[in-house]
Design an enzyme around this catalytic site. Structure first.
Site, short mmCIF file in Angstrom:
data_model
loop_
_atom_site.label_atom_id
_atom_site.label_comp_id
_atom_site.label_asym_id
_atom_site.label_seq_id
_atom_site.Cartn_x
_atom_site.Cartn_y
_atom_site.Cartn_z
CE LYS A 9 21.20 44.07 5.20
NZ LYS A 9 20.38 42.85 5.35
CG HIS A 49 13.78 45.54 1.26
ND1 HIS A 49 12.49 45.36 1.72
CD2 HIS A 49 14.57 45.55 2.38
CE1 HIS A 49 12.50 45.26 3.04
NE2 HIS A 49 13.75 45.37 3.46
NE ARG A 89 19.15 47.25 5.44
CZ ARG A 89 19.00 47.71 4.20
NH1 ARG A 89 19.52 48.90 3.87
NH2 ARG A 89 18.34 47.01 3.30
CE1 TYR A 128 8.18 45.20 7.82
CE2 TYR A 128 9.18 45.07 5.65
CZ TYR A 128 9.30 45.22 7.01
OH TYR A 128 10.54 45.37 7.57
NE ARG A 173 15.14 47.93 7.51
CZ ARG A 173 15.42 48.50 6.32
NH1 ARG A 173 15.51 49.81 6.22
NH2 ARG A 173 15.59 47.75 5.24
#
Length: 336
Positions: free
Chosen positions: A206, A308, A182, A317, A285
């Site tokens: 994150k 994730h 990211r 995806y 990404r």
């Protein structure tokens, strides 16, 4: 249109007992959400309560009872957002933020009942992310970029500056595609988190979750060249020792990069290979994830590498890879 509707007045929460600050603090400390995510929650809540104040004719929320909110107000809030051109996904996010806050109010004893506990958040199909094809990626990294990186932008004033910027930008692009970072992870990456000898990078994503992601040989080679040029650049500039710099990617003055700079350089470079509207770091990404799945990588491994927290986020995806499988099937199967 941007969703900046219902900007609250400075006196909106005067005398209010709504524990918005406590809720946001919980998100930051206990749930480890990033500052940007907490700001998004804050914005969503302020817009919702600002709308309620306008709708109910209140100067502030000192006499407001959170249990008086009904589905009528919620629908009116949604309608007002739609009227202002706010996207459906943004509306769904705002409702999810409000629903989360009301759940906190109920759990902390501020209210007894919440209509949001039985209110479903609207679900919208996720957009299939854009990506570069294998052919575009190969052409970009193996032909266009090595030939003349400086051809994508205005040249620097001298050869020393040009060499530094050229190798820095090249290694940024290589790493984004090689390891699927990211933009915040790229900017925050520290020298000690990158192991070029063993070929991996340690990332903090994150929710401050850490993960280790492999770095491909082509990216390793680009980074080694960049570090070599970086050392020489700061030695010749006499602005300090490059070994003292904390972050991997820095400006000519040795400062950490900022998001707009990375967004801008990515857009300039990728213009040569794609006409997609969004030529940002996230495009690389998405390309990283799509190419891994196209080559047979399992979904769980790709999800781990992307950082994730939910496998369903990665499943978007699979639509792309399924289309590729159908194409292979049509070409290879005699009865297709």
């Amino acid at each position: 249109m941007k969703d900046s509707s219902f900007t609250p007045s400075s006196t909106l929460f005067r005398g209010s007992t709504l524990p918005v600050a406590d809720f946001l603090e919980k998100l930051s400390t206990l749930k480890n959400l990033s500052p940007n995510t907490v700001i998004a929650y804050r914005t969503d809540l302020f817009q919702f309560f600002s709308f309620l104040a306008q709708h109910l004719g209140l100067a502030d929320l000192s006499l407001f009872d959170p249990e008086q909110v009904t589905t009528v107000e919620v629908r009116l809030f949604m309608a007002a957002l739609i009227e202002r051109g706010v996207r459906q996904r943004s509306i769904a996010r705002k409702l999810a933020s409000v629903k989360s806050f009301y759940r906190y109010l109920q759990e902390s004893g501020h209210i007894r009942n919440s209509l949001f506990s039985a209110l479903a958040t609207p679900q919208y199909p996720k957009r299939v992310p854009g990506f570069l094809t294998e052919q575009q990626t190969e052409k970009f990294f193996n032909e266009l970029l090595p030939q003349s990186a400086q051809g994508f932008r205005k040249p620097e004033k001298n050869e020393l500056d040009e060499s530094f910027i050229c190798e820095r930008d090249r290694s940024i692009l290589e790493l984004l595609y090689s390891s699927g970072l990211r933009i915040s992870e790229l900017i925050g990456l520290k020298v000690g988190e990158l192991d070029l000898e063993r070929g991996y990078v340690k990332l903090t994503g994150k929710g401050r979750k850490q993960r280790i992601v492999p770095v491909g040989q082509q990216a390793v080679d680009a980074l080694k060249k960049y570090f070599e040029v970086r050392r020489n650049f700061f030695r010749m500039k006499r602005t300090g020792d490059a070994g003292e710099l904390l972050h991997v990617f820095v400006t000519k003055s040795g400062k950490k990069l900022y998001p707009m700079l990375v967004q801008r350089l990515t857009r300039k470079y990728l213009t040569s290979v794609t006409d997609q509207k969004k030529k940002n770091p996230h495009l690389l990404r998405h390309t990283f994830a799509t190419h891994l799945l196209n080559s047979g990588a399992d979904l769980n491994s790709v999800s781990d590498m992307l950082g994730h927290s939910n496998l369903s986020t990665t499943e978007i995806y699979t639509h792309v890879t399924f289309e590729r499988l159908k194409e292979v099937y049509r070409k290879a199967h005699p009865n297709a």
